[in-house]
Design an enzyme around this catalytic site. Sequence first.
Site, PDB file in Angstrom:
ATOM      1  N   LYS A   1      -7.145   1.434  -2.997  1.00  0.00           N
ATOM      2  CA  LYS A   1      -6.751   1.051  -1.637  1.00  0.00           C
ATOM      3  C   LYS A   1      -6.918   2.213  -0.667  1.00  0.00           C
ATOM      4  O   LYS A   1      -7.254   2.012   0.510  1.00  0.00           O
ATOM      5  CB  LYS A   1      -5.303   0.552  -1.622  1.00  0.00           C
ATOM      6  CG  LYS A   1      -4.833   0.030  -0.262  1.00  0.00           C
ATOM      7  CD  LYS A   1      -5.670  -1.137   0.241  1.00  0.00           C
ATOM      8  CE  LYS A   1      -5.281  -1.554   1.669  1.00  0.00           C
ATOM      9  NZ  LYS A   1      -3.970  -2.203   1.755  1.00  0.00           N
TER      10      LYS A   1
ATOM     11  N   THR B   1       0.870  -1.170   0.000  1.00  0.00           N
ATOM     12  CA  THR B   1       0.000   0.000   0.000  1.00  0.00           C
ATOM     13  C   THR B   1       0.906   1.218   0.000  1.00  0.00           C
ATOM     14  O   THR B   1       1.646   1.455   0.955  1.00  0.00           O
ATOM     15  CB  THR B   1      -0.924   0.018   1.232  1.00  0.00           C
ATOM     16  OG1 THR B   1      -1.764  -1.133   1.188  1.00  0.00           O
ATOM     17  CG2 THR B   1      -1.794   1.267   1.236  1.00  0.00           C
TER      18      THR B   1
ATOM     19  N   LYS C   1       0.740   5.037   8.240  1.00  0.00           N
ATOM     20  CA  LYS C   1       1.320   5.386   6.939  1.00  0.00           C
ATOM     21  C   LYS C   1       0.249   5.476   5.873  1.00  0.00           C
ATOM     22  O   LYS C   1       0.180   6.440   5.103  1.00  0.00           O
ATOM     23  CB  LYS C   1       2.370   4.336   6.564  1.00  0.00           C
ATOM     24  CG  LYS C   1       2.951   4.452   5.172  1.00  0.00           C
ATOM     25  CD  LYS C   1       2.279   3.504   4.172  1.00  0.00           C
ATOM     26  CE  LYS C   1       2.520   2.052   4.519  1.00  0.00           C
ATOM     27  NZ  LYS C   1       1.951   1.133   3.499  1.00  0.00           N
TER      28      LYS C   1
END
Length: 290
Positions: free
Chosen positions: A171, A96, A239
């Site tokens: 995502k 990701t 993150k």
Amino acid sequence: MKNIGFIGLGVMGGSMARHILEAGYTLHVYNRTSEKAKLLVEKGAIWEENVASLAEKCECVITIVGFPRDVEEVYLGAKGLLENAKTGTYLIDMTTSSPDLAVRIHAAAQKKGLKALDAPVSGGDRGAREGTLSIMVGGELEDFEVVRPLFEVMGKNIVYQGAAGSGQHTKMANQIAIASNMIGVCEAVSYAIKAGLDPDKVLESIAQGAAGSWSLSNLAPRMIAGDFNPGFYIKHFIKDMRIALESADRLGLDTPGLEMSLSMYKKLAHEGYEDDGTQALFRFYNEKKK
């Protein structure tokens, strides 16, 4: 394709690589910590000493590393994939990461005669172990069709989303949905406990109704059991949320739910819980707010 490279053998990557090996491919592996490759090597995988050595031997390389800076190093660094892969190699980043970085890698790969796809996943450690991940893919459609058999040994819900970066944007939408949902799941379980209910029985009632979600079904039981082991690290979720927030800002979209969730997870990380699983947000209600 016979020789498949896999870089990144963490909580999810190790299981994903195992599925590829068990499907009959010749698997070449590399990880910064060689110990994580031990079980795969015992099963027949070939250990490579560095990214360059792996790239030279494979027709397709899959990566799932930690942060965008790691993706950038593995792909664009002097000793990375783009400098060492053979012409025509398929490069699939399942980390990701930043949609903008995915576009950069795709453009740089095209200039070198390489084929790049961004294909982040959702489903956590369980989805990786069971080969049931959701895989969202960006890049050229014809490249996606060529590597689809590899995706099919790792996941069940495999969707081509569009041009380079589209997988990562998808995502981000996934992570935005999870961010606010995790707050709701923690608050619902905490409420049940405070009301003197059996939280497991409460889950029996609400997980199958309108409140149902993957997090409620899969992570709420871990919360109740006090199991905060990582299926997905808090530090990695932070993150992801930062990337999503930056992308939303560039799109001119306000995301107050995302901002609140990020703030809460950052507090947990500051308290030393960054290596816990994302279900450890439950601590925020049941340890810090007694």
